[in-house]
Design a protein around this motif. Sequence first.
Motif, mmCIF file in Angstrom:
data_model
loop_
_atom_site.group_PDB
_atom_site.id
_atom_site.type_symbol
_atom_site.label_atom_id
_atom_site.label_comp_id
_atom_site.label_asym_id
_atom_site.label_seq_id
_atom_site.Cartn_x
_atom_site.Cartn_y
_atom_site.Cartn_z
ATOM 1 N N LEU A 1 0.827 -1.206 0.000
ATOM 2 C CA LEU A 1 0.000 0.000 0.000
ATOM 3 C C LEU A 1 0.866 1.264 0.000
ATOM 4 N N THR A 2 1.946 1.219 0.758
ATOM 5 C CA THR A 2 2.873 2.356 0.777
ATOM 6 C C THR A 2 3.497 2.561 -0.597
ATOM 7 N N VAL B 1 -9.618 -10.966 -3.180
ATOM 8 C CA VAL B 1 -8.421 -11.534 -3.807
ATOM 9 C C VAL B 1 -7.964 -12.723 -2.972
ATOM 10 N N THR B 2 -7.398 -13.691 -3.653
ATOM 11 C CA THR B 2 -6.960 -14.921 -3.001
ATOM 12 C C THR B 2 -5.451 -14.910 -2.804
ATOM 13 N N GLN C 1 2.082 -7.926 -5.893
ATOM 14 C CA GLN C 1 1.850 -6.501 -5.719
ATOM 15 C C GLN C 1 1.144 -5.929 -6.943
ATOM 16 N N ALA C 2 1.554 -6.404 -8.118
ATOM 17 C CA ALA C 2 0.952 -5.905 -9.362
ATOM 18 C C ALA C 2 -0.528 -6.273 -9.436
ATOM 19 N N MET C 3 -0.877 -7.487 -8.988
ATOM 20 C CA MET C 3 -2.276 -7.919 -9.025
ATOM 21 C C MET C 3 -3.129 -7.055 -8.091
ATOM 22 N N ARG D 1 -6.269 -4.531 -9.073
ATOM 23 C CA ARG D 1 -7.605 -4.653 -8.491
ATOM 24 C C ARG D 1 -8.039 -3.343 -7.842
ATOM 25 N N LEU D 2 -7.151 -2.738 -7.062
ATOM 26 C CA LEU D 2 -7.496 -1.482 -6.395
ATOM 27 C C LEU D 2 -7.716 -0.356 -7.403
ATOM 28 N N ASN D 3 -6.871 -0.310 -8.444
ATOM 29 C CA ASN D 3 -7.041 0.699 -9.492
ATOM 30 C C ASN D 3 -8.436 0.605 -10.102
ATOM 31 N N LYS D 4 -8.822 -0.617 -10.468
ATOM 32 C CA LYS D 4 -10.102 -0.836 -11.126
ATOM 33 C C LYS D 4 -11.265 -0.491 -10.188
#
Length: 403
Positions: A28-29, A112-113, A118-120, A124-127
Amino acid sequence: MAQQDFSNKKALLIEDMAEARIMQRKMLTDFGFTSIDIAMKAETAIELLRSKSFDVILSDYNLGKGKDGQQLLEEVRHSALIPNTATYLMVTAETSIEMVMGAIEYQPDGYVTKPFSQAMLQRRLNKLLETKERLYKVNLALDNKEYETAISEAKIVMDKYPSLEGKCERIMGDCFLELKEYKKALTLFNKTIKSRKMPWALFGKAKSYYLMDELDKAEKLLNQLMLDNRFFVSAYDWLAKVLLKQDKVAEAQSTLIAAITKSPKNILRQMELGRISLLLGDSITAEMAYRKAVFLAKHSCYNTSEVYLKHLESLARIADSGPLIPRQKDNFDSTLKKIHDGFFDEPDSRAKAYEYEMDICIADNEISTAKQIFEVWLSDAGSAAATAPSKQQTDRYSSAFGS
């Protein structure tokens, strides 16, 4: 899809495992979050959610002792601790149907599983946040229960962002139902079904028919939905409501049993199965449902005296046919203790506990013990610690005592 600017977003990370907590906080940072609160258990998270506002909540499903992630989300929804404008993402290492169905029922924005990269997580957060931003005015209206405004804003979003047409139509349909404009809701759901047969639209159509008291049509649609989407568990709950209105009580019970097989952690569903089973005189099924509800209640926002008293009642009705077997008696004593520990200061709860305890004693032919309990009940009623027994109850117990 443009990268989100997370620097002005407030995040709450809920994770009991130190290693995962450190890793996710670093992610997150790295995304740009500068305000990150940490909770290691659900109870701490609830305290934070009551006192602060967050844009993103990232919660693990397994949270050690106490509430799990599903029970936390249940309370968050029940108590409206987060607005529709916030984003709630569930994290889990489990992939069992029970877990997935249980979590989805309380509608996180996504999950999320583990393990995830980090990219995944960033994708997800971007979307999710991009969607939330586009629907911001819609969600703000929903938070304020301004359903007509939400409909108007959803139409604007739908025109500007065609990819959100389905989500907007779903919101609009639900708003029409809230406004009791059932025919408008029906028209909208029919329009969606005609262009793309979405399960939520079929569900909305069925609810519209139910609320318009067209029960046969609602029943047909819900059966179709369950056949095509066997894990759409809410359809089972609504079908049970339809069947009850049609006085098909046994079918309603069977429907709820099927729903519980798929998603057993919904305490309200367990309570409804117990209620219907008692209506049918099926105290064995009622006891099983209420016993599960008692188990779930400990960490639930629905932890009320009714859950425990109903379990005692189901066991008392079993005892109407003869003494309880040792396992049932142990269950009765265990639940009775929970009432003594948590709800005995409620006069109605105390009276009902006395009533069911006396029923069990009478079934065991322990008349002297039942008499002693009745005397205590009368004494507590005199001091207003318990609700007084009714004349019918007094007559019944006097008969059982042979007086």
